[in-house]
Motif scaffolding. Structure first.
Motif, PDB file in Angstrom:
ATOM      1  N   ASP A  19      -1.017  28.253  36.994  1.00 54.42           N
ATOM      2  CA  ASP A  19      -1.173  29.702  36.829  1.00 54.42           C
ATOM      3  C   ASP A  19       0.096  30.306  36.237  1.00 54.42           C
ATOM      4  OD1 ASP A  19      -2.907  31.886  37.139  1.00 54.42           O
ATOM      5  OD2 ASP A  19      -1.963  32.496  39.002  1.00 54.42           O
ATOM      6  N   PHE A  20       1.238  29.821  36.695  1.00 55.46           N
ATOM      7  CA  PHE A  20       2.526  30.282  36.167  1.00 55.46           C
ATOM      8  C   PHE A  20       2.649  29.931  34.682  1.00 55.46           C
ATOM      9  CE2 PHE A  20       6.988  29.357  35.200  1.00 55.46           C
ATOM     10  CZ  PHE A  20       7.589  30.560  35.537  1.00 55.46           C
ATOM     11  N   THR A  21       2.312  28.686  34.311  1.00 55.25           N
ATOM     12  CA  THR A  21       2.388  28.297  32.894  1.00 55.25           C
ATOM     13  C   THR A  21       1.391  29.086  32.055  1.00 55.25           C
ATOM     14  OG1 THR A  21       0.779  26.468  33.050  1.00 55.25           O
ATOM     15  CG2 THR A  21       3.078  25.958  33.527  1.00 55.25           C
ATOM     16  N   ASN A  22       0.251  29.397  32.641  1.00 59.49           N
ATOM     17  CA  ASN A  22      -0.739  30.220  31.943  1.00 59.49           C
ATOM     18  C   ASN A  22      -0.153  31.585  31.627  1.00 59.49           C
ATOM     19  OD1 ASN A  22      -3.074  31.422  30.966  1.00 59.49           O
ATOM     20  ND2 ASN A  22      -4.335  30.862  32.708  1.00 59.49           N
ATOM     21  N   GLY A  23       0.609  32.140  32.570  1.00 57.29           N
ATOM     22  CA  GLY A  23       1.215  33.454  32.360  1.00 57.29           C
ATOM     23  C   GLY A  23       2.199  33.460  31.210  1.00 57.29           C
ATOM     24  N   PHE A  24       3.171  32.526  31.208  1.00 53.86           N
ATOM     25  CA  PHE A  24       4.165  32.573  30.124  1.00 53.86           C
ATOM     26  C   PHE A  24       3.608  32.024  28.823  1.00 53.86           C
ATOM     27  CE2 PHE A  24       5.656  28.363  31.878  1.00 53.86           C
ATOM     28  CZ  PHE A  24       5.550  27.615  30.717  1.00 53.86           C
ATOM     29  N   HIS A  25       2.548  31.216  28.914  1.00 53.55           N
ATOM     30  CA  HIS A  25       1.925  30.695  27.698  1.00 53.55           C
ATOM     31  C   HIS A  25       1.154  31.789  26.970  1.00 53.55           C
ATOM     32  CE1 HIS A  25      -0.359  27.891  25.138  1.00 53.55           C
ATOM     33  NE2 HIS A  25       0.495  26.968  25.503  1.00 53.55           N
ATOM     34  N   LEU A  40       7.533  48.105  20.963  1.00 52.19           N
ATOM     35  CA  LEU A  40       8.076  47.871  22.292  1.00 52.19           C
ATOM     36  C   LEU A  40       9.260  46.913  22.200  1.00 52.19           C
ATOM     37  CD1 LEU A  40       4.843  47.379  24.449  1.00 52.19           C
ATOM     38  CD2 LEU A  40       6.502  49.229  24.711  1.00 52.19           C
ATOM     39  N   LYS A  41      10.275  47.152  23.004  1.00 50.44           N
ATOM     40  CA  LYS A  41      11.364  46.192  23.096  1.00 50.44           C
ATOM     41  C   LYS A  41      10.872  44.959  23.856  1.00 50.44           C
ATOM     42  CE  LYS A  41      15.066  49.604  22.823  1.00 50.44           C
ATOM     43  NZ  LYS A  41      16.260  50.185  23.472  1.00 50.44           N
ATOM     44  N   PRO A  42      11.384  43.779  23.536  1.00 51.38           N
ATOM     45  CA  PRO A  42      10.857  42.539  24.110  1.00 51.38           C
ATOM     46  C   PRO A  42      10.780  42.529  25.634  1.00 51.38           C
ATOM     47  CG  PRO A  42      12.304  42.021  22.285  1.00 51.38           C
ATOM     48  CD  PRO A  42      12.402  43.499  22.497  1.00 51.38           C
ATOM     49  N   LYS A  43      11.860  42.872  26.317  1.00 51.09           N
ATOM     50  CA  LYS A  43      11.854  42.787  27.776  1.00 51.09           C
ATOM     51  C   LYS A  43      10.963  43.854  28.407  1.00 51.09           C
ATOM     52  CE  LYS A  43      16.252  40.396  28.378  1.00 51.09           C
ATOM     53  NZ  LYS A  43      17.574  40.394  29.036  1.00 51.09           N
ATOM     54  N   VAL A  44      10.898  45.012  27.795  1.00 53.20           N
ATOM     55  CA  VAL A  44       9.987  46.055  28.277  1.00 53.20           C
ATOM     56  C   VAL A  44       8.539  45.584  28.127  1.00 53.20           C
ATOM     57  CG1 VAL A  44       9.157  48.402  27.898  1.00 53.20           C
ATOM     58  CG2 VAL A  44      11.606  47.912  27.781  1.00 53.20           C
ATOM     59  N   ALA A  45       8.254  44.917  27.020  1.00 51.88           N
ATOM     60  CA  ALA A  45       6.891  44.442  26.754  1.00 51.88           C
ATOM     61  C   ALA A  45       6.433  43.427  27.794  1.00 51.88           C
ATOM     62  CB  ALA A  45       6.830  43.831  25.350  1.00 51.88           C
ATOM     63  N   GLY A 242       6.679  33.865  27.152  1.00 49.24           N
ATOM     64  CA  GLY A 242       6.570  32.650  26.342  1.00 49.24           C
ATOM     65  C   GLY A 242       7.084  32.919  24.943  1.00 49.24           C
ATOM     66  N   TRP A 243       8.394  33.002  24.793  1.00 45.64           N
ATOM     67  CA  TRP A 243       8.987  33.500  23.550  1.00 45.64           C
ATOM     68  C   TRP A 243       8.672  32.639  22.341  1.00 45.64           C
ATOM     69  CZ3 TRP A 243       9.997  38.261  24.268  1.00 45.64           C
ATOM     70  CH2 TRP A 243      10.436  38.710  25.520  1.00 45.64           C
ATOM     71  N   ARG A 244       8.466  31.349  22.545  1.00 48.42           N
ATOM     72  CA  ARG A 244       8.126  30.483  21.411  1.00 48.42           C
ATOM     73  C   ARG A 244       6.785  30.893  20.806  1.00 48.42           C
ATOM     74  NH1 ARG A 244      10.955  25.588  21.210  1.00 48.42           N
ATOM     75  NH2 ARG A 244      12.551  25.432  22.831  1.00 48.42           N
ATOM     76  N   ILE A 245       5.820  31.157  21.672  1.00 42.65           N
ATOM     77  CA  ILE A 245       4.481  31.510  21.189  1.00 42.65           C
ATOM     78  C   ILE A 245       4.447  32.955  20.722  1.00 42.65           C
ATOM     79  CG2 ILE A 245       2.035  31.609  21.835  1.00 42.65           C
ATOM     80  CD1 ILE A 245       2.662  29.382  23.849  1.00 42.65           C
ATOM     81  N   ASN A 369      16.208  36.132  20.256  1.00 37.57           N
ATOM     82  CA  ASN A 369      16.016  35.563  18.918  1.00 37.57           C
ATOM     83  C   ASN A 369      14.568  35.322  18.537  1.00 37.57           C
ATOM     84  OD1 ASN A 369      15.315  33.353  20.439  1.00 37.57           O
ATOM     85  ND2 ASN A 369      17.040  32.076  19.817  1.00 37.57           N
ATOM     86  N   ALA A 370      13.627  35.614  19.442  1.00 42.08           N
ATOM     87  CA  ALA A 370      12.221  35.363  19.119  1.00 42.08           C
ATOM     88  C   ALA A 370      11.756  36.220  17.954  1.00 42.08           C
ATOM     89  CB  ALA A 370      11.342  35.629  20.340  1.00 42.08           C
ATOM     90  N   MET A 371      12.210  37.465  17.923  1.00 40.93           N
ATOM     91  CA  MET A 371      11.828  38.390  16.862  1.00 40.93           C
ATOM     92  C   MET A 371      13.069  39.067  16.306  1.00 40.93           C
ATOM     93  SD  MET A 371       8.547  38.486  16.358  1.00 40.93           S
ATOM     94  CE  MET A 371       7.116  37.825  17.182  1.00 40.93           C
ATOM     95  N   SER A 372      14.062  38.290  15.946  1.00 47.36           N
ATOM     96  CA  SER A 372      15.360  38.858  15.603  1.00 47.36           C
ATOM     97  C   SER A 372      15.282  39.863  14.463  1.00 47.36           C
ATOM     98  CB  SER A 372      16.338  37.743  15.245  1.00 47.36           C
ATOM     99  OG  SER A 372      15.824  36.941  14.201  1.00 47.36           O
ATOM    100  N   GLU A 373      14.384  39.622  13.499  1.00 44.55           N
ATOM    101  CA  GLU A 373      14.332  40.515  12.348  1.00 44.55           C
ATOM    102  C   GLU A 373      13.914  41.927  12.743  1.00 44.55           C
ATOM    103  OE1 GLU A 373      12.866  37.648  12.544  1.00 44.55           O
ATOM    104  OE2 GLU A 373      13.307  36.394  10.814  1.00 44.55           O
ATOM    105  N   VAL A 374      13.011  42.023  13.730  1.00 41.78           N
ATOM    106  CA  VAL A 374      12.535  43.355  14.104  1.00 41.78           C
ATOM    107  C   VAL A 374      13.081  43.810  15.438  1.00 41.78           C
ATOM    108  CG1 VAL A 374      10.420  43.253  12.789  1.00 41.78           C
ATOM    109  CG2 VAL A 374      10.439  42.328  15.082  1.00 41.78           C
TER     110      VAL A 374
END
Length: 405
Positions: A19-25, A40-45, A242-245, A369-374
């Motif tokens: 369930d935890f992996t499902n959440g961050f995935h 939205l800012k990443p951490k707020v999102a 899940g910053w990679r995804i 760094n997941a969305m560094s450009e924006v």
């Protein structure tokens, strides 16, 4: 009896970790696109997504009933063998989730779970224990229809959104007025995710409790403590992000603009909420990906990166059989070694999880760094830079400056 209770505890613990992996995935399903546009800012999102996942988990249990009282036939399950089989199936699901997370592929946590359970059940119990009618009607068919439907809806809504606003908004940033619409629809997707994905772990735990007689077969509803545990766990996983995804969905498929995000998230939320009400255990990842692709096709001048789409689709196709194969292998160990097989499977699961996690640290992807450009600029679209002076122009300027001196 003590060994049976210990196995049930292990099953519940592993189910909650799934369930935890499902959440961050699956955080990316709701929040990748508003992060990509700077709405939205990443951490707020991820905090917003986690909170709404928690709320959504309490709104519906229809999907949980599909798993606990539909996909697997409880009357053909042995209390001695089936809890270890569930354990083996969860290993298959978690292994696939961790692997695709490492690769940044938005594959389906739901189908990883179904594949793991089906593969383990085939080996440990037999094909007769699987209700193929329920699997086809409430798992396979929605997997084929839902992404296509969501893509078509997103395509149409994107066309409508740009058609309505074109004469009023001539800005080049992709309809800046859609920012609050993005936030609303992304929040709705996060809420919908809780109504669908959290239920799957509830169903697995409830199924384990039913097979050992700790819950009546006539009542497939998850118990209140199961609902609370699964809701909190998926919310925690979502908050981890899940910053990679998120990177793949936010900028890997197409360069999204605010109006596209609004359209894609509207389509995703509508599809998931309708499916949850009907008890369809679909993949929110597939729905979200289909919506993003549809919105990319709906905006004139937008480019869909079909190479990335191809990678994602290969992941979709491989999810059920790959997770099923790992689940079947883990179940085979249980069949061969009995109670010791569960211990061996537990050690293997820990090694796999730690190995994939340590591998991920080599090229860590975070909110920074997941969305560094924006994410750094907060802008929806990168502003083209003016070309700098050429080498010859710089030399002439230096010569002129020397003469002036």
């Amino acid at each position: 009896m003590e060994s049976a209770a210990l196995i049930i505890v292990l099953v519940i613990a592993l189910a909650l970790f799934f369930d935890f992996t499902n959440g961050f995935h699956d955080t990316a399903n709701a929040m990748a696109t508003p992060i990509a546009t700077g709405a939205l800012k990443p951490k707020v999102a991820v905090l917003l997504a986690a909170s709404l996942n928690l709320v959504g988990a309490f709104l519906s249990t229809e999907v949980a009933k599909t798993i606990s009282g539909g996909m697997i036939r409880e009357d053909q399950l042995s209390p001695d063998i089936f809890p270890p089989i569930i354990f083996a199936g969860l290993i298959g699901a978690i292994t696939w989730n961790m692997l695709t997370w490492l690769l940044g592929l938005p594959s389906s946590s739901s189908h990883a779970l179904f594949g793991g359970l089906i593969g383990a059940t085939l080996v440990g119990v037999g094909a007769s224990a699987i209700d193929t009618g329920v699997v086809l009607s409430k798992v396979i068919l929605p997997a084929l229809i839902a992404p296509l439907t969501a893509g078509i809806i997103a395509f149409a809504v994107t066309k409508i959104a740009y058609g309505i606003t074109r004469r009023y908004d001539m800005k080049a940033d992709g309809r800046d007025g859609f920012r609050w619409g993005q936030i609303f629809t992304s929040s709705l997707v996060a809420l919908a995710h809780g109504t669908n994905d959290a239920q799957k772990t509830m169903g697995v735990i409830t199924l384990a409790l039913i097979t050992v007689g700790w819950q009546s077969t006539s009542n497939p509803d998850p118990q209140l403590w199961v609902v609370f545990a699964c809701a909190l766990t998926i919310a925690l996983g979502t908050y981890m992000g899940g910053w990679r995804i998120i990177r793949t969905l936010g900028k890997g498929l197409t360069d999204v603009k605010p109006a596209q995000v609004f359209s894609a998230e509207t389509s995703t939320a509508a599809t998931i909420l309708a499916s949850s009400a009907l008890g369809f255990a679909l993949s929110t990842t597939q729905v979200a990906s289909g919506s993003v692709i549809g919105s990319g096709l709906g905006r004139r001048g937008s480019t869909v990166r079909w190479n990335t789409v191809g990678r994602i689709m290969i992941g979709w196709v491989l999810t059920l059989p790959a997770a099923g194969a790992v689940g079947a292998a883990a179940a085979l160990i249980v069949v061969w070694l009995g109670g010791w097989g569960v211990a061996v499977d537990a050690v293997i699961a820990v090694v796999i999880i730690l190995g994939l996690f340590l591998r991920s640290r080599r090229d860590s992807v975070t909110s920074a760094n997941a969305m560094s450009e924006v994410a750094d600029s907060g802008a929806a679209v990168k502003v083209p830079r003016k070309p700098g002076p050429t080498r010859r122009q710089r030399r002439l300027e230096r010569d002129k400056a020397g003469k002036d001196a």
